[in-house]
Motif scaffolding. Structure first.
Motif, short mmCIF file in Angstrom:
data_model
loop_
_atom_site.label_atom_id
_atom_site.label_comp_id
_atom_site.label_asym_id
_atom_site.label_seq_id
_atom_site.Cartn_x
_atom_site.Cartn_y
_atom_site.Cartn_z
N CYS A 89 0.83 -1.21 0.00
CA CYS A 89 0.00 0.00 0.00
C CYS A 89 0.86 1.26 0.00
O CYS A 89 2.00 1.26 0.49
CB CYS A 89 -0.93 0.01 1.19
SG CYS A 89 -0.18 0.65 2.68
N ASN A 117 0.50 3.92 1.65
CA ASN A 117 0.73 4.48 2.98
C ASN A 117 2.03 3.94 3.54
O ASN A 117 2.92 4.69 3.95
CB ASN A 117 -0.44 4.13 3.90
CG ASN A 117 -0.19 4.57 5.34
OD1 ASN A 117 0.31 5.65 5.58
ND2 ASN A 117 -0.51 3.69 6.29
N CYS A 137 -1.34 -4.65 10.09
CA CYS A 137 -1.38 -5.37 8.81
C CYS A 137 0.06 -5.67 8.41
O CYS A 137 1.00 -5.08 8.96
CB CYS A 137 -2.03 -4.51 7.73
SG CYS A 137 -1.05 -3.06 7.34
N MET A 192 1.66 -4.92 5.82
CA MET A 192 2.36 -3.86 5.10
C MET A 192 3.01 -2.88 6.06
O MET A 192 4.17 -2.47 5.86
CB MET A 192 1.38 -3.15 4.18
CG MET A 192 0.70 -4.16 3.25
SD MET A 192 0.06 -3.44 1.82
CE MET A 192 -0.89 -4.77 1.17
N ILE A 193 2.28 -2.51 7.14
CA ILE A 193 2.88 -1.59 8.10
C ILE A 193 4.05 -2.29 8.79
O ILE A 193 5.06 -1.67 9.14
CB ILE A 193 1.83 -1.07 9.10
CG1 ILE A 193 2.17 0.36 9.54
CG2 ILE A 193 1.68 -1.93 10.31
CD1 ILE A 193 1.86 1.41 8.55
N SER A 213 -9.78 3.39 4.94
CA SER A 213 -8.35 3.40 5.25
C SER A 213 -7.95 4.70 5.94
O SER A 213 -8.68 5.67 5.94
CB SER A 213 -7.54 3.37 3.97
OG SER A 213 -7.50 2.15 3.36
N GLU A 214 -6.70 4.71 6.40
CA GLU A 214 -6.18 5.88 7.09
C GLU A 214 -6.23 7.07 6.13
O GLU A 214 -5.96 6.96 4.95
CB GLU A 214 -4.78 5.63 7.59
CG GLU A 214 -3.75 5.34 6.55
CD GLU A 214 -3.21 6.63 5.97
OE1 GLU A 214 -3.31 6.83 4.76
OE2 GLU A 214 -2.79 7.46 6.76
N VAL A 231 -6.85 3.32 0.50
CA VAL A 231 -5.58 3.66 -0.13
C VAL A 231 -5.25 2.55 -1.12
O VAL A 231 -5.53 1.37 -0.87
CB VAL A 231 -4.46 3.74 0.94
CG1 VAL A 231 -3.10 3.82 0.29
CG2 VAL A 231 -4.66 4.92 1.87
N PHE A 260 -3.89 -0.48 -2.87
CA PHE A 260 -3.21 -1.68 -2.38
C PHE A 260 -3.34 -1.90 -0.88
O PHE A 260 -2.55 -2.63 -0.28
CB PHE A 260 -1.72 -1.70 -2.78
CG PHE A 260 -1.48 -1.62 -4.25
CD1 PHE A 260 -1.05 -0.44 -4.84
CD2 PHE A 260 -1.73 -2.71 -5.07
CE1 PHE A 260 -0.85 -0.35 -6.21
CE2 PHE A 260 -1.53 -2.63 -6.44
CZ PHE A 260 -1.10 -1.44 -7.01
N CYS A 261 -4.33 -1.26 -0.26
CA CYS A 261 -4.55 -1.52 1.17
C CYS A 261 -5.33 -2.83 1.29
O CYS A 261 -6.52 -2.88 0.97
CB CYS A 261 -5.34 -0.38 1.82
SG CYS A 261 -5.97 -0.78 3.46
N ASP A 262 -4.68 -3.85 1.78
CA ASP A 262 -5.32 -5.18 1.86
C ASP A 262 -6.53 -5.22 2.80
O ASP A 262 -7.63 -5.58 2.39
CB ASP A 262 -4.29 -6.20 2.36
CG ASP A 262 -3.64 -6.91 1.18
OD1 ASP A 262 -2.76 -7.77 1.43
OD2 ASP A 262 -4.00 -6.58 0.04
N PRO A 263 -6.35 -4.84 4.08
CA PRO A 263 -7.47 -4.98 5.01
C PRO A 263 -8.72 -4.25 4.52
O PRO A 263 -9.83 -4.78 4.58
CB PRO A 263 -6.95 -4.37 6.30
CG PRO A 263 -5.47 -4.43 6.19
CD PRO A 263 -5.15 -4.29 4.74
S1 SF4 Z 1 -4.23 -0.78 6.96
FE1 SF4 Z 1 -4.13 -0.48 4.81
S2 SF4 Z 1 -3.42 1.63 4.55
FE2 SF4 Z 1 -2.94 1.00 6.60
S3 SF4 Z 1 -0.85 0.26 6.44
FE3 SF4 Z 1 -2.21 -1.49 6.29
S4 SF4 Z 1 -2.47 -1.84 4.13
FE4 SF4 Z 1 -1.65 0.24 4.42
#
Ligand code: SF4
Length: 399
Positions: free
Chosen positions: A75, A77, A102, A104-105, A247-248, A336, A338-341
């Protein structure tokens, strides 16, 4: 409406991750406890001589270096945050706490640590990754407690001598709730038919409470609340009222784009937003403070990470209840890229809020920095506003 006294100042604070108030707090000898993700219990980052700051990457342009480390499938972000870290944009931090809201973070935090993006020359600096439960229940609360003790309280105490006592946590919760109550009081004014605060203005002040030292923002918020209460609203009505979900959002320009299309964001359910991030934490004396804080963050969280059915269905009911309470005509689900959740949550949420709750819903993907696709977003929102206006004329937008 008359301009708000502090708006420009707070807008300027949001132009930099290392803003003027952070510099002021550091100059006062305070410890900056930086964190990622709304699953972090904020009061625990504001104990004793520490102040918590949630990291964001305002005015992000290129993300090429981060994409090299994380690929373009993650994502925007998480990539924007890593890019800013590699550029040295978070060197003001004295530690980093990253819950695995998640993967990604998590990847972003891992790369920040492996590349030593923040700890250069700081022998006490620590990176901590927390595990967050997938189910919001008593076990989830116990896990959160253990993670907070191991990855926030003990490292802060060991490295910076921060007071992590029950009393210190209660004091931090009290200060946190003061800020939350001010944001909630401003938010209540969004229920008005002729609101005395624009959605953009509200988002600016709300976001600032995440990315600035709260103790230095309190007076600004108090003054602004009084100012808004004594403001005369414009006599021009918004075309429609919407709830913004997903998303954020740490780019308030998105709120301005939506508002310019005639849609008033009368309530919000997104990361960095009001609900549940700015809901005050109820505290009693008959149980230790840490347990109460952790229970609040687990049980009230609306993060799609939580997958027990009560939460999966509960998140839609939460959105519907807010829409009802604030008088929204429709709902915008956004994520956002590619934000998976939120990819699956948006799909399910948009479908259920439309089919089960009868709300008109707009479902959109967007870049981290809206500046790169303002036209597209404007076109989508304008079409949505027109369709709701037609439904209103035909007897009410909501089925
Ligand atoms: S919740 Fe979504 S926008 Fe936030 S870091 Fe994870 S994948 Fe990225």
């Amino acid at each position: 409406m008359r301009d708000l006294k502090h708006l420009t100042y707070v807008e300027n604070l949001l132009q930099e991750a290392n803003n003027e108030l952070i510099k002021k707090a550091k100059a006062e000898g305070k410890i900056c406890a930086a964190f990622l993700c709304e699953n972090t219990p904020e009061p625990l980052m504001n104990l004793g001589n520490a102040f918590g700051v949630r990291l964001f990457a305002p005015n992000t342009g290129s993300m090429d270096i981060a994409t090299y480390y994380m690929t373009s499938f993650l994502c925007e972000n998480s990539r924007a945050l890593l890019e800013r870290a590699i550029e040295g944009g978070y060197n003001f931090a004295d530690c980093l706490v990253a819950p695995d809201g998640c993967t990604m973070i998590n990847r972003a935090a891992e790369n920040m640590e492996l590349l030593h993006t923040m700890d250069g020359g700081k022998d006490k600096f620590f990176y901590e990754n927390m595990e967050i439960a997938l189910k919001a229940d008593d076990n989830g609360v116990e896990l959160m407690k253990l993670q907070c003790i191991n990855h926030i309280l003990n490292p802060l105490n060991k490295n910076y001598g921060i007071d992590i006592s029950d009393e210190s946590i209660r004091k931090a919760v009290k200060e946190h709730n003061e800020i939350c109550e001010l944001v909630m009081a401003l938010s209540e004014l969004r229920k008005e038919e002729y609101p005395r605060i624009t959605a953009y203005e509200f988002a600016v002040f709300c976001l600032a409470t995440y990315v600035c030292p709260k103790y230095l923002l309190k007076d600004i918020l108090k003054e602004t609340l009084e100012e808004v209460k004594n403001r005369t609203p414009d006599d021009k009505k918004y075309r429609v009222r919407v709830e913004l979900v997903g998303s954020e959002i740490d780019d308030v320009e998105l709120l301005r784009v939506i508002e310019e299309c005639g849609a008033y964001v009368c309530c919000d359910r997104y990361c960095f937003g009001t609900f549940p991030g700015r809901v005050p934490i109820p505290m009693t004396d008959d149980e230790d403070a840490l347990t109460q804080v952790c229970r609040h963050y687990v049980m009230l969280s609306q993060c799609p990470r939580y997958m027990n059915m009560e939460k999966v269905y509960g998140r839609k009911q939460y959105v519907a209840d807010l829409a009802e309470e604030f008088g929204a005509d429709g709902i915008i689900y956004q994520q956002v890229n590619f934000c998976d959740p939120w990819a699956y949550e948006k799909l399910l949420g948009a479908t259920m809020l439309e089919q089960d709750y009868g709300y008109p819903v707009l479902s959109v993907n967007r870049p981290y920095n809206i500046a790169s696709s303002v036209g597209q977003m404007r076109t989508r929102v304008q079409a949505f506003v027109e369709s709701m206006e037609i439904k209103k004329i035909q007897g009410g937008a909501k089925k």
